[in-house]
Design a protein around this motif. Structure first.
Motif, PDB file in Angstrom:
ATOM      1  N   LEU A 109       0.785  -1.244   0.000  1.00 30.68           N
ATOM      2  CA  LEU A 109       0.000   0.000   0.000  1.00 30.68           C
ATOM      3  C   LEU A 109       0.816   1.293   0.000  1.00 30.68           C
ATOM      4  N   PRO A 110       1.812   1.460   0.900  1.00 29.65           N
ATOM      5  CA  PRO A 110       2.511   2.757   0.940  1.00 29.65           C
ATOM      6  C   PRO A 110       3.108   3.130  -0.418  1.00 29.65           C
ATOM      7  N   PHE A 111       3.511   2.116  -1.184  1.00 28.76           N
ATOM      8  CA  PHE A 111       4.226   2.361  -2.451  1.00 28.76           C
ATOM      9  C   PHE A 111       3.268   2.654  -3.612  1.00 28.76           C
ATOM     10  N   LEU A 112       1.964   2.660  -3.321  1.00 29.03           N
ATOM     11  CA  LEU A 112       0.984   2.982  -4.363  1.00 29.03           C
ATOM     12  C   LEU A 112       0.617   4.465  -4.334  1.00 29.03           C
ATOM     13  N   ASN A 113       1.274   5.219  -3.438  1.00 28.03           N
ATOM     14  CA  ASN A 113       1.060   6.674  -3.377  1.00 28.03           C
ATOM     15  C   ASN A 113       2.103   7.348  -4.265  1.00 28.03           C
ATOM     16  N   LYS A 114       1.663   7.802  -5.442  1.00 25.87           N
ATOM     17  CA  LYS A 114       2.662   8.294  -6.416  1.00 25.87           C
ATOM     18  C   LYS A 114       3.240   9.656  -6.039  1.00 25.87           C
ATOM     19  N   GLU A 115       2.592  10.374  -5.105  1.00 29.79           N
ATOM     20  CA  GLU A 115       3.104  11.700  -4.731  1.00 29.79           C
ATOM     21  C   GLU A 115       4.461  11.603  -4.021  1.00 29.79           C
ATOM     22  N   ASN A 116       4.654  10.551  -3.211  1.00 25.22           N
ATOM     23  CA  ASN A 116       5.903  10.518  -2.432  1.00 25.22           C
ATOM     24  C   ASN A 116       6.652   9.194  -2.592  1.00 25.22           C
ATOM     25  N   THR A 117       6.470   8.539  -3.755  1.00 23.37           N
ATOM     26  CA  THR A 117       7.165   7.275  -4.016  1.00 23.37           C
ATOM     27  C   THR A 117       8.087   7.416  -5.231  1.00 23.37           C
ATOM     28  N   LEU A 118       9.306   6.928  -5.071  1.00 25.29           N
ATOM     29  CA  LEU A 118      10.256   6.832  -6.189  1.00 25.29           C
ATOM     30  C   LEU A 118      10.379   5.359  -6.568  1.00 25.29           C
ATOM     31  N   VAL A 119      10.295   5.072  -7.856  1.00 27.17           N
ATOM     32  CA  VAL A 119      10.466   3.701  -8.336  1.00 27.17           C
ATOM     33  C   VAL A 119      11.802   3.624  -9.076  1.00 27.17           C
ATOM     34  N   VAL A 120      12.641   2.678  -8.669  1.00 28.03           N
ATOM     35  CA  VAL A 120      13.956   2.494  -9.291  1.00 28.03           C
ATOM     36  C   VAL A 120      13.933   1.167 -10.049  1.00 28.03           C
ATOM     37  N   VAL A 121      14.345   1.209 -11.316  1.00 28.83           N
ATOM     38  CA  VAL A 121      14.249  -0.003 -12.145  1.00 28.83           C
ATOM     39  C   VAL A 121      15.618  -0.354 -12.724  1.00 28.83           C
ATOM     40  N   THR A 122      15.895  -1.653 -12.823  1.00 27.35           N
ATOM     41  CA  THR A 122      17.140  -2.116 -13.428  1.00 27.35           C
ATOM     42  C   THR A 122      16.941  -2.334 -14.919  1.00 27.35           C
ATOM     43  N   PRO A 123      17.976  -2.094 -15.750  1.00 25.86           N
ATOM     44  CA  PRO A 123      17.837  -2.335 -17.202  1.00 25.86           C
ATOM     45  C   PRO A 123      17.618  -3.806 -17.547  1.00 25.86           C
ATOM     46  N   ALA A 124      17.848  -4.701 -16.581  1.00 24.65           N
ATOM     47  CA  ALA A 124      17.692  -6.132 -16.862  1.00 24.65           C
ATOM     48  C   ALA A 124      16.221  -6.581 -16.882  1.00 24.65           C
ATOM     49  N   VAL A 125      15.309  -5.685 -16.439  1.00 26.49           N
ATOM     50  CA  VAL A 125      13.884  -6.074 -16.371  1.00 26.49           C
ATOM     51  C   VAL A 125      13.263  -6.072 -17.771  1.00 26.49           C
ATOM     52  N   PRO A 126      12.504  -7.129 -18.124  1.00 24.75           N
ATOM     53  CA  PRO A 126      11.894  -7.179 -19.466  1.00 24.75           C
ATOM     54  C   PRO A 126      10.795  -6.115 -19.634  1.00 24.75           C
ATOM     55  N   LYS A 127      10.597  -5.696 -20.877  1.00 21.78           N
ATOM     56  CA  LYS A 127       9.652  -4.608 -21.185  1.00 21.78           C
ATOM     57  C   LYS A 127       8.208  -4.938 -20.785  1.00 21.78           C
ATOM     58  N   ASN A 128       7.870  -6.240 -20.716  1.00 23.42           N
ATOM     59  CA  ASN A 128       6.487  -6.612 -20.403  1.00 23.42           C
ATOM     60  C   ASN A 128       6.261  -6.852 -18.909  1.00 23.42           C
ATOM     61  N   HIS A 129       7.181  -6.395 -18.085  1.00 18.97           N
ATOM     62  CA  HIS A 129       7.090  -6.618 -16.639  1.00 18.97           C
ATOM     63  C   HIS A 129       5.852  -5.901 -16.079  1.00 18.97           C
ATOM     64  N   LEU A 130       4.999  -6.622 -15.364  1.00 21.87           N
ATOM     65  CA  LEU A 130       3.693  -6.095 -14.934  1.00 21.87           C
ATOM     66  C   LEU A 130       3.837  -4.936 -13.946  1.00 21.87           C
ATOM     67  N   GLN A 131       4.699  -5.105 -12.951  1.00 23.23           N
ATOM     68  CA  GLN A 131       4.850  -4.037 -11.948  1.00 23.23           C
ATOM     69  C   GLN A 131       5.433  -2.768 -12.574  1.00 23.23           C
ATOM     70  N   TRP A 132       6.458  -2.942 -13.364  1.00 27.08           N
ATOM     71  CA  TRP A 132       7.086  -1.789 -14.033  1.00 27.08           C
ATOM     72  C   TRP A 132       6.050  -1.042 -14.870  1.00 27.08           C
ATOM     73  N   ASN A 133       5.276  -1.788 -15.646  1.00 23.96           N
ATOM     74  CA  ASN A 133       4.263  -1.155 -16.504  1.00 23.96           C
ATOM     75  C   ASN A 133       3.170  -0.483 -15.684  1.00 23.96           C
ATOM     76  N   TYR A 134       2.813  -1.064 -14.548  1.00 20.73           N
ATOM     77  CA  TYR A 134       1.831  -0.423 -13.675  1.00 20.73           C
ATOM     78  C   TYR A 134       2.326   0.965 -13.249  1.00 20.73           C
ATOM     79  N   PHE A 135       3.588   1.012 -12.797  1.00 18.81           N
ATOM     80  CA  PHE A 135       4.148   2.297 -12.344  1.00 18.81           C
ATOM     81  C   PHE A 135       4.219   3.308 -13.500  1.00 18.81           C
ATOM     82  N   LEU A 136       4.653   2.846 -14.661  1.00 16.09           N
ATOM     83  CA  LEU A 136       4.757   3.733 -15.831  1.00 16.09           C
ATOM     84  C   LEU A 136       3.392   4.281 -16.241  1.00 16.09           C
TER      85      LEU A 136
END
Length: 449
Positions: free
Chosen positions: A65-92
């Motif tokens: 839950l805390p990480f679903l607040n986009k006002e005060n959350t930073l998401v850090v992603v590695t280049p090794a993650v595939p483009k179809n990654h569900l969590q990454w796409n949710y954040f984007l």
């Protein structure tokens, strides 16, 4: 972007060596940290023990839950993650601030005095030595590292606010996000050709990085590199290691600098490549203003980096060394150190190639560097972020190795083979999951010897 406004930091690919250092940093400065990775490892176990929540399934509902607040959350992603990654796409797709690891490092270090260590080999060892020397000298430093430093059992040294040490990673041109005040370049061999295409593009990228250091007296380059800067090397260069000898398993040497000679420096890591790494750290620290005495004390007390010529067993009659080497130049460095230390011993090298593309691009170099070892065992290629490439296999590489004492072994058959081996020195080499096997290999060899 103001990091003071960020309360939560979520990592997609938290188990990566560089990502986990950032996770530790944010946890240390009081942020709420969690993340995802594909598989559990020793490193994710350590992070969980430090109070960081990690899960291993790519499901949006596991984000927390805390990480679903986009006002005060930073998401850090590695280049090794595939483009179809569900969590990454949710954040984007939902307007979160999503940054690559290198961008975040750039933000953290921008307002600090930044030491940056670049090069296709030697980055982790050089930056670890430098971070240790500065920390031991009492400076207000944080070092973000690409390996676990034995002195601290961590890839983060210190908690300083004014000085940072970072690895300037050429993968994905990441190092161009940094703002270095002092930098060094250890090497510029061709690598990551899946990203760059050719060696000329890699050189161009390093030149662009070198141009970020305005004062060329603050740019240190390993001897022989085609760059403008202060040269550093074994027996030659503006900073040179001279009068080198081995005493009780230690290197003892003098350093000739542009203005003095510092005598009888002790350093415990084997191999001429490590002498160069120590020398680069010496030159950078000295130029910043650290005393020769403090640097010498730091070099003498540095215990090394996990998986960098890492002694697992060191007995009179039997030695087991583990090393992360995954490029022909690095394998040559391992061979040089082993043959210098154990010239009359029977050596068995076990190599797990890393990436299909790298195996293809450097096949001739791998064959040549591996052929130098008396006995060689190959494991199957570790794919990491890649799909198989037709015709590129360990069997194909094995055929190119000229040494007759060679064999291809399934990972599941490695332990039985080691139980039968009569080698005096065993070396495991590679950047894949062979590193996860090291504790089991050590246990079996300890019992046997």
């Amino acid at each position: 972007m103001d990091l003071n406004q960020i309360h939560n930091v979520y990592f997609v690919g938290i188990g990566g060596i560089g990502m986990s250092a950032l996770a530790r940093y944010f946890k240390f400065i009081g942020k709420n940290v969690a993340g995802y990775d594909k598989t559990p490892t020793h490193l994710t176990d350590e992070l969980k023990a430090e109070g960081i929540a990690i899960h291993f399934e790519d499901k949006v509902e596991l984000i927390g839950l805390p990480f679903l607040n986009k006002e005060n959350t930073l998401v850090v992603v590695t280049p090794a993650v595939p483009k179809n990654h569900l969590q990454w796409n949710y954040f984007l797709n939902n307007g979160f601030v999503v940054k690559k690891r290198a961008e975040v490092l750039g933000i953290i270090t921008k307002d600090t005095y930044c030491f940056a260590v670049a090069g296709t080999h030697g980055k982790t060892t050089t930056s670890s030595i430098l971070g240790h020397v500065l920390y031991e000298a009492g400076l207000d430093v944080t070092a973000f590292l690409g390996g676990i430093v034995e002195n601290y059992n961590s890839n983060l040294i210190g908690s300083g606010k004014t000085i940072t040490v970072v690895e300037a990673d050429e993968f994905d041109r990441s190092f161009l996000h940094l703002h270095p005040n002092i930098a060094c370049i250890t090497s510029m061999d061709a690598d990551h050709l899946d990203i760059y295409g050719d060696a000329a593009s890699i050189e161009a990228s390093f030149r662009e990085f070198a141009d970020k250091v305005e004062d060329k007296k603050h740019l240190f380059v390993a001897n022989g590199l085609p760059l403008e800067g202060v040269t550093v090397g074994v027996n030659e260069g503006e900073f040179a290691a001279v009068n080198i000898r081995i005493e009780d398993g230690w290197y003892v040497f003098d350093v000739k600098t542009p203005y003095e000679t510092v005598k009888d420096i002790k350093f415990g890591l084997p191999g001429h490549h490590n002498l160069t790494n120590a020398l680069l750290a010496f030159a950078m620290a000295k130029t910043y203003g650290v005393s020769s005495e403090d640097i010498m004390r730091g070099l003498a007390s540095f215990k090394g980096v996990r998986r960098r010529f890492s002694y697992q067993i060191k007995k009179q009659d039997f030695v087991y060394i583990d090393d992360y080497a995954h490029h022909p130049t690095e394998i040559n460095a391992v061979y040089q150190a082993v043959s210098e230390l154990y010239p009359d011993k029977k050596v068995l090298a076990i190599f797990q190639p890393h990436l299909f593309s790298r195996t293809r691009d450097f096949a001739e170099g791998f064959a040549k560097s591996l052929s130098a070892f008396e006995n060689i065992v190959l494991l199957d290629i570790y794919p990491a972020r890649e799909l198989p490439i037709e015709g590129i296999t360990s069997k194909w590489l094995l055929e190119k190795i000229e040494n007759p004492n060679k064999k291809l072994v399934a990972k599941s058959d490695l332990i039985p083979l080691l139980k039968m081996s009569d080698a005096d020195v065993i070396v495991t080499i590679g950047a894949g999951d062979i590193g996860e096997m090291v504790p089991e290999i050590k246990k079996v060899l300890d019992e046997k010897n």
